[in-house]
Design a protein around this motif. Structure first.
Motif, PDB file in Angstrom:
ATOM      1  N   SER A 136       2.131   8.817   4.278  1.00 40.49           N
ATOM      2  CA  SER A 136       1.628   8.842   2.948  1.00 40.49           C
ATOM      3  C   SER A 136       0.679  10.067   2.180  1.00 40.49           C
ATOM      4  N   GLN A 137      -0.380   9.587   2.673  1.00 39.13           N
ATOM      5  CA  GLN A 137      -1.257  10.135   2.279  1.00 39.13           C
ATOM      6  C   GLN A 137      -1.006  11.290   2.434  1.00 39.13           C
ATOM      7  N   ILE A 138      -0.675  12.177   4.197  1.00 39.54           N
ATOM      8  CA  ILE A 138      -0.384  14.069   4.325  1.00 39.54           C
ATOM      9  C   ILE A 138       0.722  14.440   3.728  1.00 39.54           C
ATOM     10  N   GLN A 139       1.707  13.188   3.332  1.00 42.48           N
ATOM     11  CA  GLN A 139       2.816  13.670   2.616  1.00 42.48           C
ATOM     12  C   GLN A 139       1.978  14.205   0.367  1.00 42.48           C
ATOM     13  N   TYR A 140       1.481  13.693   0.351  1.00 45.00           N
ATOM     14  CA  TYR A 140       1.237  13.466  -1.492  1.00 45.00           C
ATOM     15  C   TYR A 140      -0.228  15.317  -0.787  1.00 45.00           C
ATOM     16  N   SER A 141      -0.786  14.594   0.154  1.00 43.02           N
ATOM     17  CA  SER A 141      -2.130  15.659  -0.607  1.00 43.02           C
ATOM     18  C   SER A 141      -2.074  16.543  -0.091  1.00 43.02           C
ATOM     19  N   GLU A 142      -1.681  17.286   1.599  1.00 41.07           N
ATOM     20  CA  GLU A 142      -0.999  18.479   2.252  1.00 41.07           C
ATOM     21  C   GLU A 142      -0.218  18.920   2.147  1.00 41.07           C
ATOM     22  N   PHE A 143       0.995  18.106   1.596  1.00 34.79           N
ATOM     23  CA  PHE A 143       2.604  18.646   1.269  1.00 34.79           C
ATOM     24  C   PHE A 143       2.949  18.796   0.030  1.00 34.79           C
ATOM     25  N   LYS A 144       1.788  17.827  -0.627  1.00 34.08           N
ATOM     26  CA  LYS A 144       2.539  18.373  -2.079  1.00 34.08           C
ATOM     27  C   LYS A 144       3.998  16.841  -2.787  1.00 34.08           C
ATOM     28  N   ASP A 145       3.989  16.430  -1.998  1.00 34.31           N
ATOM     29  CA  ASP A 145       5.888  16.011  -1.982  1.00 34.31           C
ATOM     30  C   ASP A 145       5.301  14.392  -2.477  1.00 34.31           C
ATOM     31  N   LYS A 146       4.973  14.112  -3.819  1.00 38.09           N
ATOM     32  CA  LYS A 146       4.878  13.011  -4.133  1.00 38.09           C
ATOM     33  C   LYS A 146       6.067  12.266  -3.848  1.00 38.09           C
ATOM     34  N   LYS A 147       7.731  11.934  -3.741  1.00 38.39           N
ATOM     35  CA  LYS A 147       8.922  11.391  -3.590  1.00 38.39           C
ATOM     36  C   LYS A 147       9.004  10.818  -2.585  1.00 38.39           C
ATOM     37  N   SER A 148       8.298  11.484  -1.655  1.00 43.95           N
ATOM     38  CA  SER A 148       8.258  11.528   0.556  1.00 43.95           C
ATOM     39  C   SER A 148       6.987  10.329  -0.023  1.00 43.95           C
ATOM     40  N   ALA A 149       6.355  10.150  -0.345  1.00 47.02           N
ATOM     41  CA  ALA A 149       4.902   9.971  -0.417  1.00 47.02           C
ATOM     42  C   ALA A 149       5.266   8.486  -1.016  1.00 47.02           C
ATOM     43  N   ILE A 150       5.194   8.021  -1.749  1.00 50.03           N
ATOM     44  CA  ILE A 150       6.335   6.879  -2.864  1.00 50.03           C
ATOM     45  C   ILE A 150       6.951   6.447  -2.315  1.00 50.03           C
ATOM     46  N   LYS A 151       8.103   6.958  -1.409  1.00 51.84           N
ATOM     47  CA  LYS A 151       9.358   6.280  -0.507  1.00 51.84           C
ATOM     48  C   LYS A 151       8.915   5.679   0.456  1.00 51.84           C
ATOM     49  N   THR A 152       7.515   6.093   0.796  1.00 55.42           N
ATOM     50  CA  THR A 152       6.807   5.816   2.604  1.00 55.42           C
ATOM     51  C   THR A 152       6.308   4.812   2.245  1.00 55.42           C
ATOM     52  N   LEU A 153       5.348   4.470   1.074  1.00 57.00           N
ATOM     53  CA  LEU A 153       4.680   3.026   0.718  1.00 57.00           C
ATOM     54  C   LEU A 153       5.738   2.292  -0.185  1.00 57.00           C
ATOM     55  N   LYS A 154       6.465   2.185  -0.708  1.00 59.43           N
ATOM     56  CA  LYS A 154       7.865   1.299  -1.233  1.00 59.43           C
ATOM     57  C   LYS A 154       8.458   0.685   0.511  1.00 59.43           C
ATOM     58  N   HIS A 155       8.366   1.536   1.402  1.00 60.42           N
ATOM     59  CA  HIS A 155       9.205   0.551   2.407  1.00 60.42           C
ATOM     60  C   HIS A 155       8.123   0.034   3.103  1.00 60.42           C
ATOM     61  N   MET A 156       7.033  -0.046   3.136  1.00 60.74           N
ATOM     62  CA  MET A 156       5.772  -0.153   3.865  1.00 60.74           C
ATOM     63  C   MET A 156       5.518  -1.705   2.805  1.00 60.74           C
ATOM     64  N   GLN A 157       5.487  -1.793   1.569  1.00 59.40           N
ATOM     65  CA  GLN A 157       6.077  -2.529   0.707  1.00 59.40           C
ATOM     66  C   GLN A 157       7.279  -4.230   1.355  1.00 59.40           C
ATOM     67  N   LYS A 158       8.633  -3.365   1.193  1.00 57.49           N
ATOM     68  CA  LYS A 158       9.652  -4.185   1.581  1.00 57.49           C
ATOM     69  C   LYS A 158       9.171  -4.323   2.881  1.00 57.49           C
ATOM     70  N   ILE A 159       8.588  -3.952   4.156  1.00 57.74           N
ATOM     71  CA  ILE A 159       8.494  -4.504   5.579  1.00 57.74           C
ATOM     72  C   ILE A 159       7.655  -6.457   5.184  1.00 57.74           C
ATOM     73  N   LEU A 160       6.286  -5.654   3.843  1.00 56.01           N
ATOM     74  CA  LEU A 160       5.426  -6.557   3.867  1.00 56.01           C
ATOM     75  C   LEU A 160       5.677  -7.950   3.456  1.00 56.01           C
ATOM     76  N   LYS A 161       6.919  -7.640   2.138  1.00 58.56           N
ATOM     77  CA  LYS A 161       7.695  -8.889   1.786  1.00 58.56           C
ATOM     78  C   LYS A 161       8.958  -9.204   3.113  1.00 58.56           C
ATOM     79  N   GLN A 162       9.042  -8.644   3.647  1.00 56.25           N
ATOM     80  CA  GLN A 162      10.299  -9.641   4.644  1.00 56.25           C
ATOM     81  C   GLN A 162       8.925 -10.193   5.909  1.00 56.25           C
ATOM     82  N   ASN A 163       7.954 -10.284   6.026  1.00 57.13           N
ATOM     83  CA  ASN A 163       6.814 -10.896   6.624  1.00 57.13           C
ATOM     84  C   ASN A 163       5.687 -11.342   6.224  1.00 57.13           C
ATOM     85  N   LYS A 164       5.750 -12.916   5.777  1.00 57.92           N
ATOM     86  CA  LYS A 164       5.106 -13.385   5.411  1.00 57.92           C
ATOM     87  C   LYS A 164       4.148 -14.112   5.857  1.00 57.92           C
ATOM     88  N   TYR A 165       4.450 -14.500   7.198  1.00 60.87           N
ATOM     89  CA  TYR A 165       3.235 -14.510   8.480  1.00 60.87           C
ATOM     90  C   TYR A 165       2.030 -13.912   8.957  1.00 60.87           C
TER      91      TYR A 165
END
Length: 184
Positions: A136-165
């Motif tokens: 997400s950092q490379i997508q945002y900082s280097e590629f200037k692609d906010k949408k992809s960076a946000i999508k990557t971070l949201k996907h990680m949030q989803k994974i964390l929500k599924q793994n409470k342990y």
């Protein structure tokens, strides 16, 4: 043989050949076949070292491509570990509850196996977290692609929500929220 049977057999043959080609090229395709020799096994430590080297050389396209494959492979590994855990109720517990539950039955074969599998799954989630932040950092900082960076971070949030342990899950959520706030 009649012409009708010949056409049917020929059609079945063509469809079978086409289906096997699609299966071989899409389903059995190795996503790492075009990567450097250090990254033929994308989840290896040598691959992570290689990604750090090429990132320092500003070869961000290759780094992101490798890390995206690492994320997907680690997700497959995570599913595998979770399928091997016998006590499925561990997935609904937070880190402290899961630790206490496992400590109570650590003397049994099942408890010991679940403990090691759960800790390995937790380590895999952390790998996914680190790779997701880097991508997400490379997508945002280097590629200037906010949408992809946000999508990557949201996907990680989803994974964390599924793994409470996962230990330090709250800290990971705070880091993700901070990154999302900076991008938006």
């Amino acid at each position: 043989m009649t012409k009708k049977k010949i056409i049917i057999y020929l059609t079945v043959f063509i469809v079978a050949v086409w289906a096997s080609a699609v299966f071989r090229n899409i389903i059995l395709a190795d996503p790492a076949k075009n990567f450097a020799p250090a990254c033929k096994n994308v989840v290896s430590p040598q691959c992570q070292t290689y990604v750090l080297q090429i990132s320092a050389q500003k070869k961000f396209d290759e780094a992101v491509q490798i890390q995206k494959v690492r994320i997907k492979e680690n997700e497959h590994i995570l599913k595998f570990y979770k399928s091997k855990i016998v006590d499925k109720c561990l997935f609904e517990m937070d880190a402290k509850e899961a630790q206490n539950s496992l400590q109570a039955c650590i003397g049994t074969q099942k408890g010991l196996r679940d403990y090691f599998l759960l800790k390995t799954a937790e380590f895999t989630v952390r790998d996914i977290f680190i790779d997701s932040l880097a991508v997400s950092q490379i997508q945002y900082s280097e590629f200037k692609d906010k949408k992809s960076a946000i999508k990557t971070l949201k996907h990680m949030q989803k994974i964390l929500k599924q793994n409470k342990y996962v230990t330090n899950r709250d800290v990971m959520f705070k880091i993700l929220d901070k990154e999302l706030a900076e991008i938006k």
